[in-house]
Design an enzyme around this catalytic site. Structure first.
Site, PDB file in Angstrom:
ATOM      1  N   MET F   1      -5.017  -9.114  47.077  1.00 22.08           N
ATOM      2  CA  MET F   1      -6.277  -9.154  47.817  1.00 22.08           C
ATOM      3  C   MET F   1      -6.696 -10.596  47.944  1.00 22.08           C
ATOM      4  O   MET F   1      -6.320 -11.365  47.053  1.00 22.08           O
ATOM      5  CB  MET F   1      -7.367  -8.388  47.066  1.00 22.08           C
ATOM      6  N   PRO F   2      -7.454 -11.026  48.927  1.00 21.22           N
ATOM      7  CA  PRO F   2      -8.007 -10.214  50.020  1.00 21.22           C
ATOM      8  C   PRO F   2      -6.908  -9.591  50.901  1.00 21.22           C
ATOM      9  O   PRO F   2      -5.843 -10.166  51.069  1.00 21.22           O
ATOM     10  CB  PRO F   2      -8.835 -11.218  50.829  1.00 21.22           C
ATOM     11  N   THR F   3      -7.260  -8.401  51.447  1.00 24.61           N
ATOM     12  CA  THR F   3      -6.367  -7.695  52.371  1.00 24.61           C
ATOM     13  C   THR F   3      -7.075  -7.543  53.711  1.00 24.61           C
ATOM     14  O   THR F   3      -8.244  -7.175  53.755  1.00 24.61           O
ATOM     15  CB  THR F   3      -6.028  -6.293  51.815  1.00 24.61           C
ATOM     16  N   SER F  38      -2.114 -14.430  47.830  1.00 24.69           N
ATOM     17  CA  SER F  38      -2.946 -13.247  47.580  1.00 24.69           C
ATOM     18  C   SER F  38      -3.413 -12.595  48.889  1.00 24.69           C
ATOM     19  O   SER F  38      -4.026 -11.532  48.852  1.00 24.69           O
ATOM     20  CB  SER F  38      -4.167 -13.624  46.748  1.00 24.69           C
ATOM     21  N   ASP F  40      -2.904 -10.563  52.095  1.00 23.80           N
ATOM     22  CA  ASP F  40      -2.051  -9.615  52.816  1.00 23.80           C
ATOM     23  C   ASP F  40      -2.698  -9.309  54.158  1.00 23.80           C
ATOM     24  O   ASP F  40      -3.919  -9.119  54.238  1.00 23.80           O
ATOM     25  CB  ASP F  40      -1.934  -8.286  52.047  1.00 23.80           C
TER      26      ASP F  40
END
Lengths: 61, 61, 61, 61, 61, 61
Positions: F1-3, F38, F40
């Site tokens: 995350m963040p996604t 981190s 995605d």
């Protein structure tokens, strides 16, 4: 459209969210070639006891 | 990835969520053949006045 | 409900999907305490040119 | 299934949500030809500081 | 916004989708009190080998 | 995350997607302060007969 959904942990300031939506919209307009008004962004804050990685809640880190 | 999103009603304990993410990650790793660290799970609790079935809010049961 | 959405890369066999939904449903029923018929699972396969990590499409390795 | 997810701003009354799920279920059943009990609707209220259009949070209007 | 996401099985005709988005938009405007142009609807068709209920893929019915 | 999940119409080139994920990741790292690895991003292309605005499928213009 384009529509973006962001999932992240809580803790960012309103100022960070403002900068995020401004900058992400700017680069979306540049790379996908669309009018700024067509870009929607929805932010969801996921608490640390509601996100797991490798089988463990982040709250249990 | 794999990434899993769970929607359920509120009311489960932290211990139940812990067991859920541990067990779901375990069987995901076994059946999809991937490393545990690659499995993300996000839990969303949907209040009973925000979920409808058959045209009726669950809160109106 | 509970409802689960799985995002993963293509390439798993039908047999793997079968095992995944059977096992995830089983442990969901055990840990969240709900009837099996209440568990819905939706699987989305995300192509490698539609998933990025660290700013790079997975297709670009 | 069919399953519907609604995202909207907060501020609607419970009575409006009741009418929304009743009417949307009714027209879904009519147009998609499915039993009412098969229609699930999940409502998510997105705060105005979590939705942006044109690069600006709605809260900053 | 409001934004609606519909998940359903494949097999509906274009005419059914047309009727669905027209009618759902109409009742959304009536019940939530918003302009028609603000209503977005996204339809996702989920294949029967990608949806499970009670631990079984619908394709295995 | 963040996604991040992006929904857009089909028609962008692979080069545009590459630029999109590179630039969105860069400004996400800057504004939300997180490591690039981190971040995605999942891209979903929504056909014009599966997106409606104002009660009309985009395919029906």
């Amino acid at each position: 459209m384009p529509t973006l959904h962001l999932e992240m942990h809580p803790g960012r300031t309103l100022e960070q969210k403002r900068a995020f939506v401004r900058e992400v919209t700017r680069v979306t307009v540049e790379t996908l070639v669309c009018p700024p008004e067509s870009v929607d962004i929805v932010i969801t804050e996921v608490p640390r006891d509601a996100w797991a990685k490798g089988g463990k809640l982040l709250a249990d880190g």
